[in-house]
Design an enzyme around this catalytic site. Structure first.
Site, mmCIF file in Angstrom:
data_model
loop_
_atom_site.group_PDB
_atom_site.id
_atom_site.type_symbol
_atom_site.label_atom_id
_atom_site.label_comp_id
_atom_site.label_asym_id
_atom_site.label_seq_id
_atom_site.Cartn_x
_atom_site.Cartn_y
_atom_site.Cartn_z
ATOM 1 N N GLN A 130 -3.081 -5.394 5.956
ATOM 2 C CA GLN A 130 -2.905 -4.325 6.956
ATOM 3 C C GLN A 130 -3.827 -4.627 8.135
ATOM 4 O O GLN A 130 -5.034 -4.414 8.041
ATOM 5 C CB GLN A 130 -3.245 -2.958 6.338
ATOM 6 N N ASP A 184 0.838 -1.199 0.000
ATOM 7 C CA ASP A 184 0.000 0.000 0.000
ATOM 8 C C ASP A 184 0.877 1.255 0.000
ATOM 9 O O ASP A 184 0.666 2.180 0.778
ATOM 10 C CB ASP A 184 -0.951 -0.017 1.218
ATOM 11 N N HIS A 244 -2.547 0.377 12.091
ATOM 12 C CA HIS A 244 -2.358 -1.009 11.662
ATOM 13 C C HIS A 244 -0.892 -1.272 11.379
ATOM 14 O O HIS A 244 -0.108 -0.338 11.205
ATOM 15 C CB HIS A 244 -3.179 -1.286 10.396
ATOM 16 N N GLU A 268 -4.764 12.988 9.915
ATOM 17 C CA GLU A 268 -5.317 12.573 8.614
ATOM 18 C C GLU A 268 -6.684 11.968 8.888
ATOM 19 O O GLU A 268 -6.823 10.775 9.140
ATOM 20 C CB GLU A 268 -4.419 11.550 7.914
ATOM 21 N N ASP A 324 -1.662 8.750 10.659
ATOM 22 C CA ASP A 324 -2.426 8.089 9.604
ATOM 23 C C ASP A 324 -3.731 7.489 10.137
ATOM 24 O O ASP A 324 -3.744 6.840 11.182
ATOM 25 C CB ASP A 324 -1.554 6.968 9.008
ATOM 26 N N ARG A 344 -5.262 4.686 -7.330
ATOM 27 C CA ARG A 344 -4.555 5.865 -6.823
ATOM 28 C C ARG A 344 -3.167 6.004 -7.438
ATOM 29 O O ARG A 344 -2.590 7.093 -7.455
ATOM 30 C CB ARG A 344 -4.443 5.806 -5.294
ATOM 31 N N ARG A 346 2.689 12.616 10.611
ATOM 32 C CA ARG A 346 1.366 12.566 9.978
ATOM 33 C C ARG A 346 0.652 11.361 10.558
ATOM 34 O O ARG A 346 1.046 10.221 10.335
ATOM 35 C CB ARG A 346 1.517 12.416 8.476
ATOM 36 N N HIS A 393 -1.746 12.103 -2.267
ATOM 37 C CA HIS A 393 -1.452 10.791 -2.873
ATOM 38 C C HIS A 393 -2.709 9.925 -2.873
ATOM 39 O O HIS A 393 -2.725 8.877 -3.500
ATOM 40 C CB HIS A 393 -0.335 10.105 -2.093
ATOM 41 N N ASP A 394 -3.733 10.334 -2.126
ATOM 42 C CA ASP A 394 -4.967 9.557 -2.047
ATOM 43 C C ASP A 394 -6.009 10.100 -3.025
ATOM 44 O O ASP A 394 -5.820 11.134 -3.659
ATOM 45 C CB ASP A 394 -5.522 9.574 -0.619
HETATM 46 C C1 GLC Z 1 -4.251 6.533 4.798
HETATM 47 C C2 GLC Z 1 -3.286 6.725 3.665
HETATM 48 C C3 GLC Z 1 -3.642 5.808 2.566
HETATM 49 C C4 GLC Z 1 -3.586 4.404 3.066
HETATM 50 C C5 GLC Z 1 -4.421 4.230 4.334
HETATM 51 C C6 GLC Z 1 -4.049 2.977 5.040
HETATM 52 O O1 GLC Z 1 -5.526 6.903 4.466
HETATM 53 O O2 GLC Z 1 -3.276 8.051 3.246
HETATM 54 O O3 GLC Z 1 -2.807 5.972 1.453
HETATM 55 O O4 GLC Z 1 -4.076 3.542 2.081
HETATM 56 O O5 GLC Z 1 -4.191 5.243 5.264
HETATM 57 O O6 GLC Z 1 -2.816 3.125 5.720
HETATM 58 C C1 GLC Z 2 -8.641 7.286 4.473
HETATM 59 C C2 GLC Z 2 -10.111 7.622 4.278
HETATM 60 C C3 GLC Z 2 -10.666 7.062 3.027
HETATM 61 C C4 GLC Z 2 -9.590 7.179 2.011
HETATM 62 C C5 GLC Z 2 -8.531 6.188 2.352
HETATM 63 C C6 GLC Z 2 -7.303 6.275 1.534
HETATM 64 O O1 GLC Z 2 -8.286 7.125 5.780
HETATM 65 O O2 GLC Z 2 -10.933 7.447 5.361
HETATM 66 O O3 GLC Z 2 -11.809 7.742 2.627
HETATM 67 O O4 GLC Z 2 -10.083 6.968 0.741
HETATM 68 O O5 GLC Z 2 -8.198 6.221 3.693
HETATM 69 O O6 GLC Z 2 -7.557 6.103 0.206
#
Ligand code: GLC
Ligand code: GLC
Length: 635
Positions: free
Chosen positions: A255, A145, A188, A329, A287, A510, A285, A393-394
């Site tokens: 994860q 990921d 995770h 985040e 997460d 993504r 950050r 990046h998301d």
């Molecule tokens: C956060 C990250 C995303 C990742 C997810 C699981 O949302 O920005 O890229 O897939 O967490 O760690």
């Molecule tokens: C984030 C969000 C979800 C997002 C993902 C990463 O934590 O909750 O909406 O799309 O993880 O892609």
């Protein structure tokens, strides 16, 4: 109450007694630690007590944690302690109008950590003061990921470099005025983390690090209320282990969510956090904060205990790594996003609402929702800041509040459908080249992937993409907070349509917006006749102007009704003067009437162009034009 106070007091005494008995601080360092411990231990104990008092080992875990914190402080390098002292004096350093963030993947942008180091001169050219390196710790490839499945928080992915190189990079960035931001992926771990391996092997202590169940009874009960996050990957929130047990995995199957109802997990992860802090990281950050606490019978998102956990992590930092900041985040309902922003919790937060609504306004050519969000959801507590971005990046999720939209006569569900079809180019007249992410026909949920330039229509050929790219950034750069650039977007990088050819990326769209370093585009950045050059010059000007405009420091914003649904307006108050930002999201020239501007002295200055402007006859903005005006309110 008395009982709690007694328990807290007793636990504090016990923790303090457990520390090095040579009680009188030997030097200033030790005295500093004691001072901060005195200030923050009672709060940490209170938090531990609320979260964990039903667990027999809660006080032991806390004692071990504080002991660990003392050791971590003793090991903290002198230059970081010096930085702690400087930032203690200047705790608002991150509110400066000179702050500018950039984010990149180490491998994709620069090959490895040495490659990142080699790009420092460019970061200086751009004016970066904050660099977020995407996850760079050990993570099993190719299914990691993008590094968000960590198998060791203490090792750098060997393909990128070593921990020593990371420390050296952090130091060099610091010497160049750039703060290092890395992820703390604490919801995770990878299923290959040592703890997960031990849990898989049946070790009871480590099985309690995760949410493991022998059959479907509990998973079924939880899933009644829990949202599916990555439905393309697996339905629900649990995945089956080879031995038939079920484990909680909110994101990908590999994860595994940590079990924070176990105080040992908190202690262990706080240890990993302090380790990262001592490598020279300035900002973590945090997460996936919304997901860290689970409670049967709830959606298991944004629970009150998630906030207590963040406060507890924050208290640990205040004791042993005091200058470290957290960025939240939370990509959730705006009411919930706001809950994480607090000096005692996360001092910084992504601003996903503003991000999504910039795209919404671009599609609709109507600023009503964005203006409403700025008016009612932008101002946050003193000493906290947004991180404003155009894309990350998301994926882009349409996280506006349905109730806000309803006030404007907009149906949230239908509007999201429109936005999704607009951004994947299925709506007539769309210029965007996005692709769907996690399209879930069962719930109607879908999000959007795509680079800024591709979503703005750079490949569309009908023109105006450069104007849209700059318009979008003009909002993120001026509403208040740290602007964060996805590096490569400043030269208009487009989608990587070959993303699926890379191992492990095929099923995750993504990756379309995570291209490799766009070398050819960077090479054209000083040629103003190219789109790359035009985007770069426009952004550079915004960055330079922002950094010499004190009104743009901090986050405080005053709304400004332009009385024109195509033109966004807001004010940034300064000392006597204000910056009035106006941005025309429509495809036609738009007027802002003299009457609307009559609260200001007639003589204004366009600070982006460096020219005087008269407000006497009102203003006309060209399609997609934006201005930042220094105005003087008539009181
Ligand atoms: C956060 C990250 C995303 C990742 C997810 C699981 O949302 O920005 O890229 O897939 O967490 O760690
Ligand atoms: C984030 C969000 C979800 C997002 C993902 C990463 O934590 O909750 O909406 O799309 O993880 O892609």
């Amino acid at each position: 109450m008395v009982e709690i106070a007694d328990a807290v007091e007793a636990a504090c005494q016990r923790v303090l007694a457990g520390l090095d008995p040579g009680s009188e601080p030997a030097d200033k360092d030790a005295a500093d630690f004691r001072r901060r411990l005195d200030a923050h231990l009672p709060e940490l104990v209170r938090l531990f007590h609320s979260l964990y008092r039903t667990r027999a080992d809660w006080a032991d875990q806390l004692t071990a944690l504080v002991q660990h914190a003392a050791g971590s402080w003793a090991d903290r390098p002198a230059e970081l302690k010096a930085l702690d002292a400087v930032r203690e004096e200047n705790s608002g350093w991150f509110l400066s109008n000179e702050m500018l963030g950039g984010v990149c993947y180490v491998d994709r942008y620069a090959g490895n950590l040495d490659g990142v180091r080699a790009r420092i001169p460019y970061f200086n050219e751009l004016g970066l003061t904050y660099l977020h390196l995407m996850p760079l710790f050990l993570a099993p490839e190719p299914h990691s990921d993008g590094g968000y499945a960590v198998s060791s928080y203490r090792e750098v992915n060997p393909g990128l470099g070593t921990m020593e190189q990371l420390q050296a990079l952090a130091a060099e960035l610091r010497a160049n005025g750039i703060s290092l931001v890395v992820d703390f992926i604490f919801n995770h771990t990878s299923d290959e983390h040592e703890w997960a391996r031990k849990a898989s092997a049946g070790d009871p202590a480590y099985s309690d690090y995760y949410w493991l169940y022998p059959d479907r009874t509990m998973p079924d009960a939880f899933e009644e209320q829990v949202r599916e996050i990555f439905p393309d990957d697996h339905p629900g929130s649990f995945v089956r282990m080879p031995d038939g047990r079920w484990v909680w995995a909110t994101f990908h199957t590999f994860q595994w969510d940590l079990n924070y109802s176990n105080p040992e997990v908190f202690r262990a992860m706080a240890g990993e956090m302090l380790f990262l802090a001592n490598q020279g990281v300035d900002i973590l950050r945090m997460d996936a904060v919304a997901f860290i606490w689970k409670q049967l019978g709830t959606p298991c998102e944004n629970l009150p205990e998630a906030h207590l956990l963040l406060r507890a992590f924050n208290a640990v930092c205040r004791i042993a790594a005091p200058s470290l900041l957290f960025k939240s985040e939370a990509i959730v309902h705006p009411d919930e996003v706001a809950q994480y922003i607090d000096p005692a919790e996360c001092q910084l937060s992504y601003n996903p609402l503003q991000m999504a609504l910039i795209w919404e306004a671009m599609a609709t050519r109507d600023i009503s929702l964005l203006a409403q969000a700025l008016e009612r959801r932008h101002n946050i507590p003193e000493s906290t800041s947004w991180v404003n971005y155009v894309r990350s990046h998301d994926d882009i999720g349409w996280t506006f509040a349905d109730e806000d939209a309803a006030e404007l006569g907009i149906n949230g569900f239908d509007h999201r459908r429109f936005l999704n079809s607009f951004y994947v180019n299925r709506f007539p007249g769309s210029f965007a080249r996005g692709v769907p992410f996690q399209d879930n026909p069962r719930t109607g949920d879908c999000r959007i992937s795509g680079t800024t330039a591709s979503l703005c229509g750079l490949e569309d050929g009908t023109g105006h993409a450069v104007e849209r790219i700059l318009l979008a950034h003009s909002v993120a750069f001026s509403t208040g907070g740290i602007p964060l650039l996805y590096l490569g977007d400043e030269v208009g990088q487009v989608n990587d349509y070959d993303f699926a050819l890379e191992d492990g990326h095929g099923s995750d769209s993504r990756w379309v917006h995570r291209p490799h370093f766009p070398a050819a585009r960077y090479a054209r950045r000083h040629d103003a006749s190219t789109p790359e050059g035009a985007v770069f010059a426009g952004l550079r000007n915004m960055i330079a102007v922002r950094s010499r405009t004190p009104e743009l420091a901090g986050t405080r914003l005053l709304d400004f009704a332009t009385k024109n649904p195509g033109v966004l307006g807001y004010q940034r108050p300064g000392d006597g003067t204000r910056i009035l930002a106006l941005a025309n999201f429509s495809d036609l020239a738009q007027a802002v009437a003299a009457m609307t501007l009559s609260g200001f002295a007639v003589d204004a200055v366009d600070i982006l162009a460096g020219t005087p402007v008269s407000l006497a006859q009102g203003l006309v903005l060209e399609p997609r034009q934006f201005v930042w005006l220094r105005v003087t309110p008539l009181s």
